[in-house]
Design an enzyme around this catalytic site. Structure first.
Site, PDB file in Angstrom:
ATOM      1  N   HIS A   1       0.852  -1.187   0.000  1.00 60.17           N
ATOM      2  CA  HIS A   1       0.000   0.000   0.000  1.00 60.17           C
ATOM      3  C   HIS A   1       0.895   1.245   0.000  1.00 60.17           C
ATOM      4  CE1 HIS A   1      -2.898   3.023   1.199  1.00 60.17           C
ATOM      5  NE2 HIS A   1      -3.848   2.179   0.824  1.00 60.17           N
TER       6      HIS A   1
ATOM      7  N   GLY B   1      -7.979   9.234   0.034  1.00 59.74           N
ATOM      8  CA  GLY B   1      -8.423  10.051   1.163  1.00 59.74           C
ATOM      9  C   GLY B   1      -8.550  11.529   0.847  1.00 59.74           C
TER      10      GLY B   1
ATOM     11  N   GLY C   1     -11.207   2.667   1.199  1.00 59.42           N
ATOM     12  CA  GLY C   1     -10.731   3.134   2.503  1.00 59.42           C
ATOM     13  C   GLY C   1     -11.885   3.705   3.314  1.00 59.42           C
ATOM     14  N   GLY C   2     -12.011   5.020   3.297  1.00 58.48           N
ATOM     15  CA  GLY C   2     -13.006   5.718   4.129  1.00 58.48           C
ATOM     16  C   GLY C   2     -14.412   5.157   4.035  1.00 58.48           C
TER      17      GLY C   2
HETATM   18  P1  13P Z   1      -9.905   6.077   0.421  1.00 62.57           P
HETATM   19  O1  13P Z   1     -11.028   5.243  -0.139  1.00 62.57           O
HETATM   20  O2  13P Z   1     -10.161   6.565   1.820  1.00 62.57           O
HETATM   21  O3  13P Z   1      -9.480   7.157  -0.528  1.00 62.57           O
HETATM   22  O4  13P Z   1      -8.649   5.093   0.571  1.00 62.57           O
HETATM   23  C1  13P Z   1      -8.279   4.302  -0.498  1.00 62.57           C
HETATM   24  C2  13P Z   1      -7.248   3.352  -0.036  1.00 62.57           C
HETATM   25  O5  13P Z   1      -6.122   3.709   0.240  1.00 62.57           O
HETATM   26  C3  13P Z   1      -7.643   1.942   0.104  1.00 62.57           C
HETATM   27  O6  13P Z   1      -6.540   1.134   0.319  1.00 62.57           O
END
Ligand code: 13P
Length: 252
Positions: free
Chosen positions: A96, A174, A234-235
């Site tokens: 990541h 993010g 992510g979020g």
């Molecule tokens: P977000 O969906 O919060 O932008 O994060 C993406 C991510 O890094 C998933 O591994």
């Protein structure tokens, strides 16, 4: 037919009890989404055993966000691939951008982590992606190519057949900024070509997920693209309702 995958990367969020509630919410609503969508949740290490329990009897799979580069021994604070596998993980996110950026993970480290993952029957979700400066300089193709050549090219064909790739442009993680569906398709198709250069026809079977501010309102458009096989979220994975709604984005 490639696997359709919606994977949640919880990152360093939720306390264990909150994680269990979140997992239960995903299990409870899962039936409203096509069974053709494979859901994966990747909580922090500390929650894995409890979340595994909450997922029991469902088809929601468990993954970890990282594993150690070594098998075992005097590596204070590290968590071995064998340990997460023993708790019921089927997947592990490796490479990541946050690990590359904040913890100095290099291709050399990632090669060792991939080896540990395969040795313990885990499917790696290997992340690639460029930062804003690289995108603006038009170097995004070269960046993802190098990230694939330096790690994925070292796999055997058998290992490659058990791999998920996630394309995550760092500038979209993010930030609320998403790659457009066309931008995602362009680079996913390129990634598949780079994979095909080494693994031939097997590249057509490799799921390539999009990650970076993916949410219910944009998932359907991005997932409709030929070479996008789902998302690493992510979020929006922190609310069961949003996470499941992203899974409903598959129209194909
Ligand atoms: P977000 O969906 O919060 O932008 O994060 C993406 C991510 O890094 C998933 O591994």
């Amino acid at each position: 037919m490639r696997k359709k995958i919606v994977a949640g990367n919880w990152k360093m969020n939720t306390l264990p009890a909150e994680g269990v509630e979140l997992a239960k919410g995903v299990v409870a609503g899962r039936g409203e989404v096509c069974s053709c969508v494979n859901f994966i949740v990747c909580p922090p290490f500390t929650h894995l055993a409890m979340v595994a329990e909450a997922l029991k009897g469902s088809d929601v799979a468990l993954g970890a966000q990282n594993c150690a580069a070594e098998a075992k021994g005097a590596y204070t604070g590290e968590v071995a691939a064998s340990m997460i596998a023993a708790l019921g993980c089927k997947y592990v996110i490796l490479g990541h951008s946050e690990r590359r950026q904040y913890y100095g993970e290099t291709s050399a480290t990632l090669n060792k982590k991939m080896e540990q993952a395969y040795a313990n029957n885990l499917t790696p979700i290997y992340c690639v992606g460029e930062n804003l400066e690289e995108r603006e300089a038009g170097k995004h193709f070269d960046v993802v190519k190098a990230q694939i050549e330096e790690v994925v090219y070292n796999l055997t064909e058998e290992q490659f057949r058990n791999l998920v790739i996630a394309y995550e442009p760092v500038w979209a993680i993010g930030t609320g900024k998403t790659a457009t569906a066309d931008q995602a398709q362009e680079i996913h198709a390129y990634i598949r070509k780079v994979l095909a250069d080494k693994f031939g026809a097997a590249a057509a079977e490799c799921p390539i997920l999009y990650g970076g501010s993916c949410k219910p309102s944009n998932a359907a458009e991005i997932f409709a693209k030929e070479d996008v096989d789902g998302g690493l979220i992510g979020g929006a994975a922190l609310k069961a309702e949003d996470f499941l709604a992203i899974g409903k984005g598959f129209a194909k």
